[in-house]
Design an enzyme around this catalytic site. Structure first.
Site, short mmCIF file in Angstrom:
data_model
loop_
_atom_site.label_atom_id
_atom_site.label_comp_id
_atom_site.label_asym_id
_atom_site.label_seq_id
_atom_site.Cartn_x
_atom_site.Cartn_y
_atom_site.Cartn_z
N HIS A 121 -6.78 -5.92 2.22
CA HIS A 121 -5.66 -5.31 2.95
C HIS A 121 -5.09 -6.36 3.90
CE1 HIS A 121 -6.79 -0.90 2.28
NE2 HIS A 121 -7.93 -1.48 1.99
N HIS A 168 -9.85 -5.49 -3.33
CA HIS A 168 -8.51 -5.66 -2.76
C HIS A 168 -8.66 -6.03 -1.29
CE1 HIS A 168 -9.76 -1.46 -2.59
NE2 HIS A 168 -9.17 -1.40 -1.41
N GLN A 203 -14.35 2.10 1.26
CA GLN A 203 -13.76 1.65 -0.01
C GLN A 203 -13.62 2.83 -0.95
OE1 GLN A 203 -15.81 -1.54 -2.06
NE2 GLN A 203 -14.14 -1.79 -3.54
N ASP A 254 0.85 -1.19 0.00
CA ASP A 254 0.00 0.00 0.00
C ASP A 254 0.89 1.24 0.00
OD1 ASP A 254 -3.22 0.52 1.01
OD2 ASP A 254 -1.81 2.19 1.05
P1 5GP Z 1 -9.73 1.25 0.21
O1 5GP Z 1 -9.86 2.60 0.88
O2 5GP Z 1 -10.43 1.25 -1.14
O3 5GP Z 1 -10.11 0.08 1.06
O4 5GP Z 1 -8.18 1.04 -0.04
C1 5GP Z 1 -7.50 1.64 -1.10
C2 5GP Z 1 -6.04 1.60 -0.73
O5 5GP Z 1 -5.28 1.82 -1.90
C3 5GP Z 1 -5.63 2.66 0.28
O6 5GP Z 1 -5.09 2.04 1.44
C4 5GP Z 1 -4.61 3.50 -0.48
O7 5GP Z 1 -3.53 3.92 0.36
C5 5GP Z 1 -4.13 2.56 -1.55
N1 5GP Z 1 -3.69 3.21 -2.77
C6 5GP Z 1 -4.31 4.24 -3.41
N2 5GP Z 1 -3.63 4.57 -4.52
C7 5GP Z 1 -2.57 3.72 -4.58
C8 5GP Z 1 -1.49 3.57 -5.51
O8 5GP Z 1 -1.38 4.27 -6.53
N3 5GP Z 1 -0.56 2.61 -5.24
C9 5GP Z 1 -0.66 1.80 -4.14
N4 5GP Z 1 0.31 0.88 -3.97
N5 5GP Z 1 -1.67 1.92 -3.24
C10 5GP Z 1 -2.60 2.86 -3.47
#
Ligand code: 5GP
Ligand code: ZN
Length: 116
Positions: free
Chosen positions: A104, A102, A96, A32
């Protein structure tokens, strides 16, 4: 959002760089960009499914492969024995932000329960 615009489809395609920790034919695990713990890896299927519900509905064993890849990533990170959390934020109220499913994999420190 079309798949062409999907951030994680672009990571799968190699169009956006990522620190990959594990790969299989159908999954990719990468760090992440904004880690919330010493280990914070995202595990995704290469195919685009917006949520874990859609992934489960797709069948074909892909959801199981994502779960197995998550555990393998945890093992490679050295947290499989000490413990880790596997979180699939699903929908806006759960936080999300990227609608390519995805998991985590979070570990390497004590984690509070319940989550915020
Ligand atoms: P969500 O909030 O959808 O559960 O998680 C999305 C995750 O993607 C977040 O923890 C955020 O830090 C990560 N993320 C967002 N953009 C990028 C990126 O360009 N590269 C990587 N490696 N992680 C990302
Ligand atoms: Zn995608």
């Amino acid at each position: 959002m079309s798949e062409a615009d999907c951030l994680f489809c672009r990571i799968v395609a190699g169009e956006i760089p990522a620190k990959i920790v594990h790969e299989t034919d159908r999954t990719v695990a990468f760090r992440d960009v904004d880690p919330q713990a010493p280990t914070h890896v995202l595990v995704i299927p290469r195919d685009h499914h917006p949520t874990v519900a859609a992934l489960a509905a797709a069948g074909g064993g892909l959801a199981e492969e994502v779960l197995a890849a998550a555990h393998e990533a945890a093992r490679l990170e050295g947290v499989a024995e000490t413990g880790y959390r596997l979180v699939f934020n699903t929908g806006p109220e759960a936080g999300q932000t990227v609608f390519h499913v995805h998991g985590h994999v979070i570990g390497g420190r004590g984690l509070n329960w319940p989550p915020g």
